[in-house]
Design an enzyme around this catalytic site. Structure first.
Site, PDB file in Angstrom:
ATOM      1  N   ALA A  18       0.804  -1.231   0.000  1.00  0.00           N
ATOM      2  CA  ALA A  18       0.000   0.000   0.000  1.00  0.00           C
ATOM      3  C   ALA A  18       0.837   1.281   0.000  1.00  0.00           C
ATOM      4  O   ALA A  18       0.269   2.370   0.072  1.00  0.00           O
ATOM      5  CB  ALA A  18      -1.010   0.043   1.148  1.00  0.00           C
ATOM      6  N   ALA A  19       2.159   1.174  -0.116  1.00  0.00           N
ATOM      7  CA  ALA A  19       2.972   2.407  -0.178  1.00  0.00           C
ATOM      8  C   ALA A  19       2.610   3.208  -1.432  1.00  0.00           C
ATOM      9  O   ALA A  19       2.458   4.438  -1.378  1.00  0.00           O
ATOM     10  CB  ALA A  19       4.450   2.071  -0.162  1.00  0.00           C
ATOM     11  N   GLY A  20       2.460   2.504  -2.557  1.00  0.00           N
ATOM     12  CA  GLY A  20       2.089   3.199  -3.793  1.00  0.00           C
ATOM     13  C   GLY A  20       0.694   3.797  -3.702  1.00  0.00           C
ATOM     14  O   GLY A  20       0.435   4.886  -4.233  1.00  0.00           O
ATOM     15  N   ASP A  21      -0.215   3.101  -3.029  1.00  0.00           N
ATOM     16  CA  ASP A  21      -1.581   3.613  -2.864  1.00  0.00           C
ATOM     17  C   ASP A  21      -1.584   4.842  -1.953  1.00  0.00           C
ATOM     18  O   ASP A  21      -2.309   5.817  -2.209  1.00  0.00           O
ATOM     19  CB  ASP A  21      -2.485   2.526  -2.261  1.00  0.00           C
ATOM     20  CG  ASP A  21      -2.534   1.273  -3.124  1.00  0.00           C
ATOM     21  OD1 ASP A  21      -2.432   1.398  -4.362  1.00  0.00           O
ATOM     22  OD2 ASP A  21      -2.661   0.173  -2.564  1.00  0.00           O
TER      23      ASP A  21
END
Ligand code: RIB
Length: 313
Positions: free
Chosen positions: A251-254
């Site tokens: 979820a870092a990209g999210d």
């Protein structure tokens, strides 16, 4: 005082089965794991939560099953104040699930079972109503491609800027790119879509230029611990990331995409919004899990400023 922009997010909701392991097993190998937990995830849900925690007023267009996972995901979104009047409940398909295998090294491997996400549907009248007043439309590719394309076209027609995070990768029509205001890709996606190697900031900038030449207004290539490269009409820049001890990059990209969308919708420049995004993602990777690890605006504010951005040739 920052404004609270309206954001429409279309995307997936998954219950993540987070399996913690010392390392990924090899083919034919049996391994003893550490733990198994069920946590809210899905790229659409994660990006909606990131937008909401950064101060956006968010509506989510998504689909769950009529089951315990779906109810748990819905309850979690309600806690973040996300409007769910466009949430669909599938009477037949189960809620989407994702197996997230997280190694001690912080590397992860994810397999998604789309379930109800694959039956998401919409029509132009509903989209026009859901887009009314929206300052940004945010989407990814864990939902059926025809529905994503229909919604992008509706947003573009309505004059609502589109942030596309084309993940997981799949072939896309040429007609899509000119409808995208902000494209967010990681290095693997940038390489695949642009058709060139992407490992360094210079290569990321070159890939971004290729994608801009197809009609995208601005491109951000995320490079993990190296930061993010922005490519727009005024030039290319590397925004380095703060140095942190990563335990889980899920979820870092999210988190980045949501923080970027809110900052852009608040009128910040691409450079400022990208700095905000890398700061938010840096917090996310220090925690385990998807939605549970996404920081609030106050948590991002409490972080040190990231290193200064550098112009790229
Ligand atoms: O981007 C991370 C997400 O990818 C996880 O939450 C998982 O559900 C998959 O959709």
């Amino acid at each position: 005082m920052r404004s609270a922009p309206h954001i429409l997010v279309l995307g997936s909701l998954n219950m993540d089965l987070l399996l913690r392991v010392p390392r990924a097993p090899q083919a034919g190998e049996t391994l003893i794991g550490h733990s198994l937990a069920l946590l809210p995830g899905g790229k659409g849900g994660n990006q909606a939560v990131s937008c909401a925690r950064q101060g956006g007023r968010v509506r989510l267009l998504a689909r769950i099953g009529e089951d315990a996972d779906g109810r748990a995901l819905r309850d979690a979104l309600v806690q973040d104040g996300i409007a769910l009047d466009a949430l669909q409940v599938d009477p037949q398909q189960p809620t989407g699930r994702a197996l997230v295998m997280l190694e001690d090294s912080a590397q992860n491997r994810i397999v998604v079972l789309p379930g109800a996400n694959a039956a998401l549907q919409t029509d132009d009248a509903a989209l026009a109503q859901q887009l009314r007043g929206a300052q940004f439309f945010v989407t990814q590719l864990e939902s059926p491609l025809p529905v994503v394309l229909q919604a992008v076209a509706a947003a573009h027609r309505a004059g609502c800027p589109v942030l596309l995070n084309p993940s997981p990768m799949q072939p896309l029509p040429d007609s899509l790119w000119p409808q995208v205001d902000t494209l967010v890709v990681n290095e693997v996606e940038a390489a695949a879509y642009a058709g060139c190697a992407v490992a360094t900031p210079g290569q990321a900038a070159a890939a971004g230029q290729v994608l801009r030449a197809r009609g995208v207004a601005r491109v951000v290539v995320t490079l993990g611990a190296q930061g993010a490269v922005t490519v727009e009409q005024g030039g290319c820049r590397l925004q380095p990331a703060p140095q942190v001890q990563a335990v889980d990059t899920t979820a870092a990209g999210d988190t980045f995409a949501g923080a970027l969308a809110v900052a852009l919708a608040q009128g910040q420049s691409l450079a400022q919004a990208t700095a905000r995004g890398v700061r938010a993602a840096a917090v996310c990777v220090t925690r385990v899990g998807a939605q549970v690890s996404i920081p609030t605006a106050a948590e991002v504010d409490a972080q040190p400023e990231p290193p200064a951005a550098q112009e790229l040739p």
